[in-house]
Write a protein that holds these residues in place. Sequence first.
Motif, short mmCIF file in Angstrom:
data_model
loop_
_atom_site.label_atom_id
_atom_site.label_comp_id
_atom_site.label_asym_id
_atom_site.label_seq_id
_atom_site.Cartn_x
_atom_site.Cartn_y
_atom_site.Cartn_z
N GLU A 188 0.82 -1.22 0.00
CA GLU A 188 0.00 0.00 0.00
C GLU A 188 0.85 1.26 0.00
O GLU A 188 0.56 2.24 0.70
CB GLU A 188 -0.97 -0.02 1.20
CG GLU A 188 -1.94 -1.20 1.13
CD GLU A 188 -2.80 -1.35 2.37
OE1 GLU A 188 -2.41 -0.82 3.43
OE2 GLU A 188 -3.86 -1.98 2.28
N VAL A 189 1.94 1.22 -0.79
CA VAL A 189 2.79 2.39 -1.01
C VAL A 189 2.80 2.70 -2.50
O VAL A 189 2.39 1.88 -3.32
CB VAL A 189 4.23 2.14 -0.51
CG1 VAL A 189 4.25 1.92 0.99
CG2 VAL A 189 4.86 0.95 -1.23
N THR A 190 3.26 3.86 -2.83
CA THR A 190 3.29 4.25 -4.24
C THR A 190 4.47 3.61 -4.96
O THR A 190 5.49 3.27 -4.33
CB THR A 190 3.40 5.78 -4.39
OG1 THR A 190 4.63 6.22 -3.80
CG2 THR A 190 2.23 6.47 -3.70
N THR A 191 4.34 3.46 -6.27
CA THR A 191 5.46 2.93 -7.06
C THR A 191 6.61 3.93 -7.08
O THR A 191 7.78 3.53 -7.19
CB THR A 191 5.01 2.62 -8.50
OG1 THR A 191 4.38 3.79 -9.06
CG2 THR A 191 4.03 1.46 -8.53
N ASP A 192 6.31 5.23 -6.97
CA ASP A 192 7.36 6.24 -6.92
C ASP A 192 8.30 5.99 -5.75
O ASP A 192 9.53 6.08 -5.87
CB ASP A 192 6.75 7.64 -6.80
CG ASP A 192 6.26 8.18 -8.13
OD1 ASP A 192 6.54 7.53 -9.16
OD2 ASP A 192 5.59 9.22 -8.15
N TYR A 193 7.70 5.68 -4.60
CA TYR A 193 8.53 5.42 -3.42
C TYR A 193 9.45 4.22 -3.65
O TYR A 193 10.62 4.24 -3.27
CB TYR A 193 7.65 5.17 -2.20
CG TYR A 193 8.42 4.58 -1.03
CD1 TYR A 193 9.34 5.35 -0.34
CD2 TYR A 193 8.25 3.25 -0.66
CE1 TYR A 193 10.07 4.82 0.72
CE2 TYR A 193 8.97 2.71 0.39
CZ TYR A 193 9.89 3.49 1.07
OH TYR A 193 10.61 2.95 2.11
#
Length: 334
Positions: free
Chosen positions: A55-60
């Motif tokens: 549940e984190v962004t792909t950017d991160y």
Amino acid sequence: MILADKIINLRKRAGWSQEELAGQLGVTRQSVSKWEGAQSVPDMDKVIQMSRIFEVTTDYLLKDEMEEPEYMAGEVPPAAGAQPMRRITMEEAARYLEVRRKAAPKIAAATFLCIISPICLLLLGSFSEYTQFGLSENLAGGLGLCILLLFVTAGVAIFISCGARSKEFEFLETEVFETEYGVTGMVKERKKEFENTYTGLNIKGTVICILAVIPLFIGMGIDNEFLSSIAVCLLIFLVGIGCILLIYGGVIQSSMEKLLQEGEYTRENKEKRHILGPISAIYWLVVVAVYLWLVMGTNGEWASRANRAMWAIAGVVYGVVVVIVKLIERLINK
């Protein structure tokens, strides 16, 4: 922070082993190990999957300059300074399973003692109705209560002893934890081996408990107070036998579910409020108190058929109470 370190941190924060994360992504544990060791890089599909799982962004995940997790919209990041999760080693898991395996027959026997504890009280009460036995109602009641208390005391002593032996593993029921590589596979293998035995014990125990009411139905058709009392005692005894089978299998099965965090011990369930335990304790304390009041405060009528059937009735009512409480828990935890 590079992708390898981010995968390690997110996996540990979720409480998963490399094997468990691999299962979530549909890859081998070796693949996850290589990603975390920066020996290889996951393809874009797996990066997107990890983004959804954690549940984190792909950017991160992809941008090394992003040190702090960027969570998806609506997600709340873990509390700062949260304590790291416990990690169960293979040795600890094996020791816990062995402790519970040895405790299973003892816990089953202790439960049996508590269930059959009223039998002597009921039998002595029936004997006191016949003068040839030379047993007064007061003496029968006193002896019966002493035996009941001895049985219950022995059962409670066994419960406490078994609880003390597994006290160091109490956190398995309430805390989220992670396991070393190989622990999940080992426990799943043991669970698979025990599956047929567990099913057989459940079937036998359930059948015995259901058929236990037959002596009571027969006793209801016989106009004889003594035989009716024997029928109730036989019902209680058979229910006790059924519970031995159910509890023996249940203790071993639940020990494996705790390590796998399955069934009633999933991460989600551990975060919910459970009220069944306290309510069950209060219910049975009230039942015992009412029974003792009937025994000691009914002027020698404690051996009546109504009092003898009280435990069977209390058991049926308890089943209804459990259903209602579980429905309330679901509403509370929504």
